[in-house]
Design an enzyme around this catalytic site. Structure first.
Site, PDB file in Angstrom:
ATOM      1  N   HIS A  16      25.575  -0.605  -5.506  1.00  0.00           N
ATOM      2  CA  HIS A  16      24.374   0.238  -5.057  1.00  0.00           C
ATOM      3  C   HIS A  16      23.512   0.467  -6.111  1.00  0.00           C
ATOM      4  CE1 HIS A  16      23.247   2.243  -1.196  1.00  0.00           C
ATOM      5  NE2 HIS A  16      22.953   3.293  -1.919  1.00  0.00           N
ATOM      6  N   ASP A  49      16.922   3.562  -3.334  1.00  0.00           N
ATOM      7  CA  ASP A  49      16.766   3.132  -2.148  1.00  0.00           C
ATOM      8  C   ASP A  49      16.490   1.650  -1.930  1.00  0.00           C
ATOM      9  OD1 ASP A  49      16.436   3.239   0.816  1.00  0.00           O
ATOM     10  OD2 ASP A  49      14.233   4.194   0.333  1.00  0.00           O
ATOM     11  N   ASN A  99      18.919  -0.848  -1.153  1.00  0.00           N
ATOM     12  CA  ASN A  99      19.991  -2.005  -1.595  1.00  0.00           C
ATOM     13  C   ASN A  99      20.341  -2.751  -0.478  1.00  0.00           C
ATOM     14  OD1 ASN A  99      20.968  -0.468  -4.340  1.00  0.00           O
ATOM     15  ND2 ASN A  99      20.633   1.282  -3.105  1.00  0.00           N
ATOM     16  N   GLY A 100      20.306  -2.183   0.631  1.00  0.00           N
ATOM     17  CA  GLY A 100      20.786  -3.224   1.899  1.00  0.00           C
ATOM     18  C   GLY A 100      19.835  -4.381   1.974  1.00  0.00           C
ATOM     19  N   ARG A 101      18.504  -3.873   1.998  1.00  0.00           N
ATOM     20  CA  ARG A 101      17.580  -5.052   2.115  1.00  0.00           C
ATOM     21  C   ARG A 101      17.449  -6.156   0.876  1.00  0.00           C
ATOM     22  NH1 ARG A 101      12.635  -1.092   3.084  1.00  0.00           N
ATOM     23  NH2 ARG A 101      13.987   0.362   2.083  1.00  0.00           N
ATOM     24  N   LEU A 102      17.492  -5.429  -0.186  1.00  0.00           N
ATOM     25  CA  LEU A 102      17.690  -6.099  -1.381  1.00  0.00           C
ATOM     26  C   LEU A 102      19.047  -7.382  -1.585  1.00  0.00           C
ATOM     27  CD1 LEU A 102      16.449  -3.922  -4.407  1.00  0.00           C
ATOM     28  CD2 LEU A 102      15.062  -5.940  -3.461  1.00  0.00           C
ATOM     29  N   GLY A 103      20.034  -6.537  -1.214  1.00  0.00           N
ATOM     30  CA  GLY A 103      21.157  -7.259  -0.962  1.00  0.00           C
ATOM     31  C   GLY A 103      21.289  -8.730   0.008  1.00  0.00           C
TER      32      GLY A 103
END
Length: 392
Positions: free
Chosen positions: A229, A233, A235-239
């Protein structure tokens, strides 16, 4: 959202709990708690035969999807709507909702005309298209690249600020809400050498040559990224974007036409629980099978979507009775540009505004396009048939 099971994480075979302390400005109180630091990713993985079978099935479906996209006259056209579909679903997973049609329309609107949610989803489109170009040019995936992309994701949003575009320098808590720190669903590593070292090792791991199949590497590295993480902010979209970049870098996909997030959005709870369960148990099989199922299902969607779009293209050609010229060229490209203006059409096809406007009028008369907006000079037109094929 339930608080994390500390004892389950304490027994994790692939990470460790470390003490943290700090001050919670929301409640005006000090806290002492623990954060989870994942071990470096292994160079080899021992997985069950059933897991490898799921990976092989997913890889086969993905290869068929890649081949299907090549049947289009211009395969890159499919990447454009695919990126916007991904933007809608990956943002929805983080609580930002927008309609696909509104995201297409955003290409022709000024920033001041966009709602906050559409603007944020549009940021993802910009960041993703930039990332795809960088990978296509041979640039390796890197933390520095992700910092630039994260800055683009946050541009103009409530999360924008001095920390945008940089790895976090403070502790964060996942699923905290308005509760005390101890109620967090998960606490990622402290923002010190343990986070920076973890990111460096993660970057090295995804770059190094390996005999591990690509889909397994995608699943495992996604877990590691989300567990580290690294940003305040995004992190989900980038991952999830990195997953697509890995598939492209490995040569599994020539064009970014496969959307993983729509399937993950439908299985949101299993997705979130699966990430946590890896930390708790160290078991990779269920997680790799889950990501394989996502890729397999969405690959089949790509094949089906290509069939629908090719059928629509043939239908448009039949309606135009083999006509040549600008109207046919615009119709052929509607699978990538289901929304268009005369100005955009003129620029795309190298013709005058008047020629493009006349061609669009013909397409409206034939029922292929319809006007979406009124009261503006550069009217927006949309193809309902293509949008329907993309939205299902």
């Amino acid at each position: 959202m339930e608080a994390v099971d500390i004892e389950a994480l304490r027994d994790s075979p692939i990470g460790q709990l470390v003490p943290i302390r700090g001050h919670d400005p929301r409640l005006g109180e000090a806290y002492e708690y623990v954060a989870y630091v994942p071990d470096p990713l292994p160079s080899n993985l021992e997985l069950k035969a059933e897991t490898y079978a799921a990976v092989i099935d997913a890889a086969s479906a993905m290869a068929r999807a890649d081949q299907a996209s090549s049947l289009l006259p211009n395969p890159s056209l499919l990447a454009r709507p695919a990126t916007r579909r991904e933007a809608v679903s990956t943002s929805a997973l983080e609580g930002t909702y927008a309609l696909l049609a509104d995201v297409f329309e955003a290409d022709f609107l000024d920033v001041g005309e966009l709602t906050g949610s559409v603007s944020e989803v549009r940021n993802y489109v910009t960041a993703a298209e930039r990332a795809y170009d960088m990978v296509a040019e041979g640039q390796p995936i890197s933390v520095r690249m992700l910092e630039d992309l994260q800055r683009e994701l946050l541009r103009g949003t409530a999360s924008d600020g001095s920390h945008a575009g940089s790895v976090r320098t403070t502790q964060v808590f996942i699923g905290l809400g308005n509760q005390r720190v101890m109620s967090a669903r998960f606490v990622p590593p402290p923002a010190d050498h343990r986070l920076l070292d973890g990111l460096r090792l993660w970057q090295d791991w995804i770059r190094e040559p390996s005999a591990i199949p690509t889909i397994i590497r995608v699943a495992v590295s996604h877990y590691q990224f989300e567990t580290l993480h690294p940003f305040h902010d995004g992190n989900g979209r980038l991952g999830r974007l990195v997953m697509a970049l890995q598939l492209m870098s490995a040569g599994e996909l020539r064009f970014p036409v496969l959307n993983i997030s729509p399937w993950l959005e439908q299985h949101r709870t299993e997705y979130q629980d699966g990430l946590l369960r890896v930390s708790q148990t160290g078991g990779w099989d269920n997680w790799v099978c889950f990501i394989s199922a996502a890729i397999h299902a969405e690959a089949l969607e790509v094949i089906d979507r290509v069939d629908k779009l090719l059928a629509l293209r043939e239908e448009f050609q039949a309606i135009l009775h083999g006509a040549k010229g600008v109207s046919l060229r615009i119709a052929d490209d509607l699978i990538g540009y289901p929304m268009i203006t005369a100005s955009a059409a003129a620029a795309l096809h190298g013709v005058s505004y008047q020629a493009a406007n006349t061609a669009i009028t013909k397409l409206v008369d034939k029922g292929i396009l319809r006007q979406r907006t009124a009261g503006r000079y550069d009217r927006i037109f949309q193809c309902d048939g293509v949008l329907a094929a993309l939205e299902y």
